[in-house]
Design a protein around this motif. Structure first.
Motif, PDB file in Angstrom:
ATOM      1  N   PHE A  26       0.841  -1.203   0.000  1.00  0.00           N
ATOM      2  CA  PHE A  26       0.000   0.000   0.000  1.00  0.00           C
ATOM      3  C   PHE A  26       0.877   1.253   0.000  1.00  0.00           C
ATOM      4  CE2 PHE A  26      -2.124   3.235   2.703  1.00  0.00           C
ATOM      5  CZ  PHE A  26      -3.157   3.564   1.837  1.00  0.00           C
ATOM      6  N   LEU A  31       0.227   3.904  -2.893  1.00  0.00           N
ATOM      7  CA  LEU A  31       0.217   5.314  -2.532  1.00  0.00           C
ATOM      8  C   LEU A  31       1.224   6.108  -3.362  1.00  0.00           C
ATOM      9  CD1 LEU A  31      -1.717   6.455  -0.559  1.00  0.00           C
ATOM     10  CD2 LEU A  31       0.018   6.382   1.223  1.00  0.00           C
ATOM     11  N   PHE A 161      -6.343   5.989  -7.491  1.00  0.00           N
ATOM     12  CA  PHE A 161      -6.011   5.128  -6.361  1.00  0.00           C
ATOM     13  C   PHE A 161      -6.725   3.780  -6.482  1.00  0.00           C
ATOM     14  CE2 PHE A 161      -7.446   4.030  -1.942  1.00  0.00           C
ATOM     15  CZ  PHE A 161      -6.224   3.582  -1.468  1.00  0.00           C
ATOM     16  N   LYS A 162      -8.011   3.846  -6.844  1.00  0.00           N
ATOM     17  CA  LYS A 162      -8.778   2.602  -6.956  1.00  0.00           C
ATOM     18  C   LYS A 162      -8.437   1.839  -8.240  1.00  0.00           C
ATOM     19  CE  LYS A 162     -12.550   4.930  -5.852  1.00  0.00           C
ATOM     20  NZ  LYS A 162     -13.899   5.341  -5.412  1.00  0.00           N
ATOM     21  N   ILE A 199      -9.052  -1.839   3.178  1.00  0.00           N
ATOM     22  CA  ILE A 199      -8.069  -0.746   3.133  1.00  0.00           C
ATOM     23  C   ILE A 199      -8.476   0.287   2.070  1.00  0.00           C
ATOM     24  CG2 ILE A 199      -5.659  -0.137   2.641  1.00  0.00           C
ATOM     25  CD1 ILE A 199      -4.893  -2.912   3.755  1.00  0.00           C
ATOM     26  N   ALA A 203      -9.450   4.145   2.993  1.00  0.00           N
ATOM     27  CA  ALA A 203      -8.645   5.256   2.476  1.00  0.00           C
ATOM     28  C   ALA A 203      -9.452   6.154   1.546  1.00  0.00           C
ATOM     29  CB  ALA A 203      -7.416   4.719   1.748  1.00  0.00           C
ATOM     30  N   SER A 204     -10.331   5.555   0.727  1.00  0.00           N
ATOM     31  CA  SER A 204     -10.979   6.374  -0.311  1.00  0.00           C
ATOM     32  C   SER A 204     -12.222   7.089   0.184  1.00  0.00           C
ATOM     33  CB  SER A 204     -11.317   5.520  -1.536  1.00  0.00           C
ATOM     34  OG  SER A 204     -12.328   4.590  -1.234  1.00  0.00           O
ATOM     35  N   THR A 207     -11.544  10.325   2.110  1.00  0.00           N
ATOM     36  CA  THR A 207     -10.970  11.299   1.177  1.00  0.00           C
ATOM     37  C   THR A 207     -12.060  11.907   0.293  1.00  0.00           C
ATOM     38  OG1 THR A 207      -9.074   9.815   1.117  1.00  0.00           O
ATOM     39  CG2 THR A 207      -9.049  11.650  -0.406  1.00  0.00           C
TER      40      THR A 207
END
Lengths: 222, 279, 242
Positions: A26, A31, A161-162, A199, A203-204, A207
């Protein structure tokens, strides 16, 4: 085989065991690629938008079609194409470049809308003040066009990111690939795949919430 | 001191002793701290044509919206044909009624909006037959015939298959009137129906409403800034200010001899200085 | 160059099969996504918390956990739970649920932007809640949502590439082996890019026609037939700007 007992077959030990490799993938890949590609997309997107606006018509036309082509074709295939075209490059480097370039074509549209939204009176004022083209862009147009683009850049960063798991097609060990490797070695897929999903969500989602709040604040101010 | 409007009672004007078609009892409406209607009591009898006048923001339109159940009152009770509309008092407490109640009563009420609100995905005819066919479930032939008559009445028989967006504002509003009448309502609510129209086509819409007022006994509750129209059509005028009725009279009396200071200044502003008292 | 062409000719049947899989995944995935988007979008736009709450959870879950993770879940985890799905079904399910969740936001937003007066008119005419949506609100929202749905459809079409990649081969293990046939793979990728681009152009073309049709039904713009007719009924010269 009945599905129910299998459904309860969650092994905390495997979950904890797989977590370190997932988290390291990650941080070191997912990242990293997201941050670098977002920066690249932000800069390159502006370059494309300015080119479309300022370059001679044939040049702008070609750039527009290339951007259109990149936007309309899958990142996965672009990754494979770049991988075989530039075998000497590190897969991770290819990943950053492909993601950055792909999303720059989206960002250029955002910048274009931002530039278009600067009122005509602003352009007229720069003419009336005899400002140079350079000053007009750097001091008047871009600062006004850019502010509204921040949330869009954030949204594309989240979406990039995804998309990072696409990197597994060129052998990059990002989070999903790390999970699959753990799964392949230990014959346990439930825990690592589920953890990767958790995760991503953790994280998303926050955000995205932050971005939409920022979006609203910017909207109120204008 | 002017007397309270509530004492200016219905019976005093020798009206028929019918049960009111619409009755407001102590109705209040507020949005947060903003009080739009405050302890409102009034009633409308069958066949009445009641005009609500007053400065903008005085709550006139809210009254129509409450009757149409587009919004709910925050206090008090509204009755239509003697039946509670949305809330009733049970054991001293204000209780919301089953939604079925308002759905049933709603079918007796038609409304024409300031912005017409025709459905852009339907032709003129489709707009008119939509509810009679799909809500009331009336037979198609009957509905079509009636729709044809209504279009005739509003002077748009040739526009049945036209698209709303191809019509002028005045024509759209005439279609909206036909659409409301197609439901054969007992009560017709008219919410500033000419405010969105160009001055030169206001007349065509008002002319149709005048005809309807003459030819039918539909109860009408209207909000308008067209004082001449209010005078021609209505038999009662209610003057609103600050969410309350401050004066109520027959149109002749209201326009020629208002008693309340606020009414005087409002009418002076709307009609012009010299009009008041000279008519 | 001739090498490339030769290997491509050899691979033509495989490429044709790949295209067919892509088109199938796109069509079935899009149909499922649209159905899910409409259901979740209507729920998410409802005033009832009982409908809105679950819809929000489902939408955020499928938007937040990444398509690839969801696909691997269907491929690797569901079999362990005793649910064994055909790879094609996994792909359609993955695409449909993921893009359906994104589409739900589009549907909700478009329904929200139908003017309040339209809702009020449906209430004044005593239409039932289902009639309001079906006969008045959705037909208007439809015209508003098509541009965003077109974007999503292109995203979904691009998403089929990862589905094919996952089902076709395990790239992590075979990549070294594939390096030896680099030129072949390069040609495949190049042809693939062009194939996807053409498919995207076809899809956006179809959606543009749908949008023209939907707008015309709302009284905006010309009809599709008028635009597509071979002999356009353009007025006499002098009536310049159309």
């Amino acid at each position: 085989m009945t599905p129910l007992p299998a459904a309860l077959d969650w092994d905390w030990e495997s979950a904890f065991e797989s977590l370190p490799s997932l988290l390291s993938a990650f941080l070191q890949v997912t990242l990293l690629v997201t941050v670098l590609s977002t920066a690249l997309a932000a800069v390159l997107g502006l370059v494309i938008a300015m080119t479309l606006r300022l370059a001679p018509r044939p040049v702008a036309g070609v750039v527009r079609w290339i951007a259109h082509f990149i936007r309309m074709t899958p990142i996965v295939v672009q990754l494979l194409f770049a991988y075989y075209a530039f075998l000497e490059l590190e897969p991770l480097t290819i990943g950053v470049l492909v993601f950055g370039i792909h999303y720059s074509t989206y960002m250029s549209e955002v910048y274009r809308a931002g530039i278009d939204s600067v009122p005509a009176g602003q352009w007229e004022a720069t003419t009336a003040l005899s400002m140079s083209t350079r000053r007009t862009w750097t001091a008047v147009i871009i600062p006004q066009a850019l502010r509204a683009t921040v949330p869009a850049l954030g949204n594309y960063a989240v979406s990039m990111f995804k998309d990072t798991p696409f990197l597994l097609v060129i052998g990059v060990v990002e989070m999903v690939n790390a999970g699959l490797i753990y799964g392949g070695n230990n014959f346990r897929y439930i825990e690592p795949i589920t953890l990767v999903g958790v995760i991503f969500l953790l994280a998303s989602y926050p955000t995205s919430l932050l971005i939409s709040r920022l979006e609203k604040r910017l909207a109120y101010r204008t | 001191m002017p007397t309270a409007p509530e004492q200016n009672d219905d019976a005093a004007r020798g009206a028929a002793p019918d049960a009111p078609v619409i009755e407001f009892r102590d109705v209040g409406k507020r949005y947060g701290d903003n009080v739009v209607l405050d302890g409102l009591d009034f009633s409308v009898r069958k066949g009445d044509r009641v005009t609500l006048i007053g400065p903008s923001g005085s709550g006139k339109t809210t009254i129509l919206r409450l009757v149409m159940t587009l919004e709910d009152a925050t206090e008090g009770y509204i009755f239509v044909d003697g039946e509670p509309l949305t809330h009733e008092e049970r054991n001293g407490r204000r209780v919301e009624l089953n939604k079925k109640q308002r759905k049933r009563i709603r079918q007796k009420i038609g409304m024409v909006f300031q912005q017409f609100n025709l459905f852009p995905n339907m032709t003129v005819l489709e707009n008119i037959v939509e509810a009679p066919l799909h809500v009331l479930g009336h037979p198609r032939a009957e509905v079509l015939e009636r729709a044809g008559n209504l279009l005739e009445k509003v002077g748009l028989a040739d526009k049945a298959d036209a698209h709303p967006s191809s019509l002028s504002g005045g024509q759209q509003q005439r279609v909206a009137i036909a659409r409301a009448l197609a439901m054969d309502p007992e009560i017709l609510l008219l919410d500033e129906v000419t405010s969105a129209l160009d001055p030169e086509i206001v007349g065509e819409v008002l002319g149709i409403l005048r005809t309807i007022a003459e030819e039918t006994d539909i109860t009408m509750l209207l909000v308008t800034h067209e004082m001449q129209f209010a005078k021609d059509v209505s038999n009662r005028v209610l003057m609103f200010d600050g969410g309350r009725i401050i004066e109520e009279a027959e149109p002749e009396a209201m326009f020629s001899n208002p008693t309340h200071e606020r009414t005087k200044s409002f009418l002076r502003a709307v009609l012009g200085e010299d009009q008041i008292g000279t008519r | 160059m001739t090498d490339h062409l030769a290997s491509l000719a050899e691979a033509a049947p495989r490429l044709a099969q790949g295209l067919s899989v892509t088109v199938q995944l796109t069509i079935f995935g899009a149909l499922l996504a649209f159905a899910i988007a409409v259901v979740l979008g209507l729920m998410a736009g409802s005033s009832s918390l009982w409908l809105r709450g679950p819809a929000r959870v489902v939408i955020e879950f499928f938007r937040g956990t990444s398509l690839v993770v969801q696909l691997f879940f269907y491929f690797f985890v569901l079999p362990q739970l005793g649910v064994d799905l055909h790879p094609m079904v996994c792909g359609v399910l993955g695409l449909g649920l993921n893009y359906g969740a994104y589409g739900a936001e589009v549907v909700r937003g478009s329904i929200n932007s139908v003017p309040a007066g339209q809702w009020e008119a449906t209430i004044a005419l005593s239409l039932s809640p289902a009639q309001r949506i079906r006969r008045v609100i959705f037909p208007q929202a439809w015209a508003l949502m098509i541009p965003s749905l077109t974007n999503l459809l292109v995203h979904l079409m691009k998403g089929t590439a990862i589905v094919s990649a996952i089902t076709l081969a395990d790239f992590t293990f075979h990549l070294d082996q594939l390096r030896r046939v680099t030129s072949t793979m390069f040609s495949y990728a190049a042809v693939g890019l062009i194939g996807y681009f053409v498919l995207a152009l076809v899809l956006t073309g179809i959606m543009a026609m749908l949008e023209t049709h939907a707008k015309h039904k709302l009284g905006q713009g010309r009809s599709l037939r008028a635009i597509l007719s071979p002999a356009p009924t353009v007025a006499a010269p002098g009536g310049g700007a159309a």
